[in-house]
Write an enzyme that holds these catalytic residues in place. Structure first.
Site, PDB file in Angstrom:
ATOM      1  N   ASP A  18       0.771  -1.141   0.019  1.00 49.20           N
ATOM      2  CA  ASP A  18      -0.230  -0.341   0.017  1.00 49.20           C
ATOM      3  C   ASP A  18       1.276   1.295  -0.151  1.00 49.20           C
ATOM      4  OD1 ASP A  18      -2.141   1.887  -0.120  1.00 49.20           O
ATOM      5  OD2 ASP A  18      -2.747   0.981   2.095  1.00 49.20           O
ATOM      6  N   MET A  19       0.555   2.340  -1.350  1.00 54.34           N
ATOM      7  CA  MET A  19       1.553   3.321  -0.911  1.00 54.34           C
ATOM      8  C   MET A  19       1.451   4.439  -0.469  1.00 54.34           C
ATOM      9  SD  MET A  19       3.425   2.258  -3.468  1.00 54.34           S
ATOM     10  CE  MET A  19       4.523   4.126  -3.936  1.00 54.34           C
ATOM     11  N   TYR A  23      -0.947  10.436  -3.488  1.00 58.40           N
ATOM     12  CA  TYR A  23      -1.451  11.957  -4.337  1.00 58.40           C
ATOM     13  C   TYR A  23      -0.408  12.546  -3.807  1.00 58.40           C
ATOM     14  CZ  TYR A  23      -5.825   9.409  -5.943  1.00 58.40           C
ATOM     15  OH  TYR A  23      -6.798   8.137  -6.703  1.00 58.40           O
ATOM     16  N   ARG A  60      -1.309  15.342   9.494  1.00 56.98           N
ATOM     17  CA  ARG A  60      -1.787  14.583  10.533  1.00 56.98           C
ATOM     18  C   ARG A  60      -1.071  15.098  11.758  1.00 56.98           C
ATOM     19  NH1 ARG A  60      -2.640   8.878   7.112  1.00 56.98           N
ATOM     20  NH2 ARG A  60      -2.774   9.062   5.280  1.00 56.98           N
ATOM     21  N   ASP A 120      -3.025   2.656  -5.742  1.00 53.47           N
ATOM     22  CA  ASP A 120      -2.382   2.653  -5.352  1.00 53.47           C
ATOM     23  C   ASP A 120      -2.048   2.107  -4.362  1.00 53.47           C
ATOM     24  OD1 ASP A 120      -4.571   3.060  -3.355  1.00 53.47           O
ATOM     25  OD2 ASP A 120      -3.990   5.121  -1.969  1.00 53.47           O
ATOM     26  N   GLU A 121      -2.551   0.015  -3.943  1.00 49.97           N
ATOM     27  CA  GLU A 121      -2.476  -0.535  -3.599  1.00 49.97           C
ATOM     28  C   GLU A 121      -1.956  -1.866  -4.379  1.00 49.97           C
ATOM     29  OE1 GLU A 121      -5.329  -2.022  -1.502  1.00 49.97           O
ATOM     30  OE2 GLU A 121      -6.434  -0.901  -2.287  1.00 49.97           O
TER      31      GLU A 121
END
Length: 598
Positions: A18-19, A23, A60, A120-121
């Site tokens: 998983d990236m 984005y 985050r 992206d996965e």
């Protein structure tokens, strides 16, 4: 409803890659000044600063979440950089991110079976690679283990006091069983792949390594960013015991809610309280068995060897004041979506030789001043015709059909809050088909114009050959018809050349003339194919064609809507033995394509 699939008896090594905030990473690679800076990617609309579709880890830390809009994110983190997603046709253009994802897939697919699950996965089946490593260079005999592999989080291993040393011992245990040794090899392989991805693309990714897809998917987001998690079989009960049932794939919707309401199940571990028979009584045999198995970490889902998407889709939402309330505005946006879809399926055809067969329209809608519960807007599908204008026409027809069913003949106001069109049932083109124009262009490039015309005229006295790479020694032939050539012999060389494919070759001395006439040639080929299908009497039908279709079921009215290479393929199925001037009803190919036939 989910269905339990048989689990393979031999152990497997499956990874889910998983990236990390993909984005944002793509934008940071494009603009290195954004690295280390609180960053988010926002939607194209300006309402309240746009919706966040990706939030970097730096942002985050300040409490920025994907559920926020741009204005709220700036209040929480004044220094945040909001990057607008590229826009095309009035909506987000994700091609930049798709292309970047393809770079990653190209690296990951070098080590095993690869299934691209999204932009992206990716799922990887590393079983064979791990077996080879175990035979040739098992971890216990390696001089050194990659540092990235030593940073792995091995569930159930214990404290972090001497983590890297504990991981080293776990990876290189000589007394481990075969299944765990394979998993250790998988951890090293994934670590090496992640290093390659970082070096060659500048992107970081996280991964889960386990014995099936379900567990690998659960593990990959546990430690992010740029980390990996290994799930030994012994750690599965503890992993699932406290996992909220809604976090499990396929349990986030109605089925998960039903488990909570019917049986009071809140965690996957709670499922262990119920027998397989009890779960089958509530949810049916297939779903009951599936629930019983996932509670024990059992899943037989295979990694599909697929680097290309199973379908193409384009959609747009219209929240609040953007709601569409007239067919005119719906048509405008459908046209935009269909243009993008047309570009994508045409690119897929050109690059990958794949053809989509079904067009589907989805929408979310509401009725104004409706008090009773509203039903969903029905999804509608039809056969897909290539060409933007044709897709736009069919999509609008599907919308009108769905709207009529949604309103149920009631004369009330309505609004559309979401529109999407998709192309699915994608199949590969048969190997070996090629254009007849390629053959003649090569012939013209090595001959003068008169030689080209003479050669074609001589060929037309017998049959036009359909060149096939599959069987060059036995090319298929189609007897000449008036619709194909108007010329029968050399004595008529100048009689009816104009308006036929011969007219193209009569000017073969100039490459400019060849380019100018190419479109006319393709149109004449289409006309010839349609004429052959509709009027050629008593053909010898070959129903065992490469597409697996029965020619009797083909509707001639849509033949000219197909891509040209497929039209040629259809024509290649027809092998007339001789001309028959008379025939009883039902003896012609037109009979098989009768619109009245069901």
């Amino acid at each position: 409803m989910p269905v339990a699939r048989p689990e393979r008896q031999e152990p497997r090594v499956i990874a889910h890659v998983d990236m990390d905030c993909f984005y944002v990473q793509v934008e940071q690679r494009k603009n290195p000044d954004l690295r280390g800076v609180p960053t988010a990617v926002v939607q194209y609309n300006s309402w309240k600063g746009g919706g966040l579709i990706a939030v970097g880890y730096e942002a985050r830390k300040f409490g920025v979440k994907r559920s926020m809009r741009g204005d709220e994110a700036k209040r929480v983190c004044p220094d945040i950089q909001l990057v607008q997603v590229p826009v095309a046709r009035g909506k987000a253009d994700l091609n930049l991110y798709r292309s970047a994802g393809s770079e990653v897939v190209a690296i990951l697919s070098t080590k095993g079976k690869c299934e691209r699950a999204s932009i992206d996965e990716v799922y990887l089946d590393l079983t064979e690679t791990a077996k080879s490593m175990l035979l040739e260079a098992p971890p216990e005999v390696l001089d050194s283990i990659p540092e990235e592999a030593l940073k792995s989080h091995v569930l159930g291993l214990g404290s972090d006091a001497n983590k890297e040393e504990d991981v080293r011992k776990w990876l290189s245990r000589p007394d481990a069983d075969y299944e765990e040794k394979l998993l250790a090899c998988g951890a090293i392989i994934v670590a090496e792949l992640r290093i390659r991805v970082l070096q060659e693309t500048e992107f970081t990714c996280s991964a889960g390594i386990a014995h099936n897809k379900m567990l690998a998917k659960l593990a990959s987001p546990m430690y992010k960013p740029a980390q990996q998690t290994v799930v030994p079989a012994s750690s599965v009960p503890d992993l699932l015991a406290s996992l909220p049932v809604k976090k499990m794939k396929q349990l986030g919707g109605k089925l998960g809610s039903a488990l909570q309401d019917d049986l009071g199940i809140n965690t996957v571990g709670d499922l262990l309280k119920f027998s397989e028979q009890k779960l089958q009584d509530y949810y049916g045999i297939n779903t009951g068995t599936w629930l019983w198995k996932i509670a024990r970490g059992i899943s037989g889902d295979e990694v599909e060897d697929r680097l290309l998407p199973k379908s193409h889709g384009c959609g747009k939402t219209f929240p609040g004041p953007m709601t569409l309330k007239t067919t005119t505005t719906v048509k405008h946006w459908l046209n935009q979506l269909c243009e993008e879809l047309s570009d994508r399926i045409q690119s897929d055809l050109d690059q990958n030789k794949r053809i989509a067969q079904t067009l589907t329209l989805h929408a979310r809608a509401f009725k104004e001043n409706e008090l009773e519960p509203q039903k969903k807007f029905p999804s509608k599908s039809c056969a897909l015709r290539y060409g933007a204008s044709k897709i736009q026409e069919d999509a609008m027809r599907l919308f009108e059909s769905g709207l009529s069913e949604f309103l149920n003949s009631k004369n009330v106001g309505w609004g559309i809050t979401s529109l999407a069109v998709g192309a699915s049932k994608i199949i590969d083109m048969p190997n070996g088909t090629t254009s007849i124009l390629k053959y003649f262009n090569e012939k013209c490039s090595s001959s003068n114009s008169s030689d080209c015309s003479d050669a074609l005229l001589e060929e037309s006295n017998h049959a036009v050959t359909f060149i096939s790479k599959r069987d060059d020694e036995n090319p298929r032939s189609i007897a000449p018809t008036e619709s194909t050539f108007h010329t029968k012999g050399l004595s008529e060389k100048n009689a009816n050349v104009k308006g036929t494919i011969l007219g193209y070759f009569s000017g073969c001395s100039s490459s400019d003339q060849r380019s100018a006439n190419k479109i006319d040639i393709e149109e004449h080929e289409r006309m010839a194919i349609a004429s052959e299908l509709k009027s050629n009497p008593n053909p010898n039908l070959n129903t065992n064609n490469n597409w697996g279709f029965n020619i009797e079921e083909i509707d001639p009215s849509v033949v000219d809507e197909l891509p040209l290479e497929i039209q040629r393929e259809i024509r290649g199925w027809i092998h007339p033995s001789k001309r028959i001037n008379t025939g009883k009803k039902g003896s012609t190919i037109a009979h098989y394509f009768s619109p009245a036939r069901n």
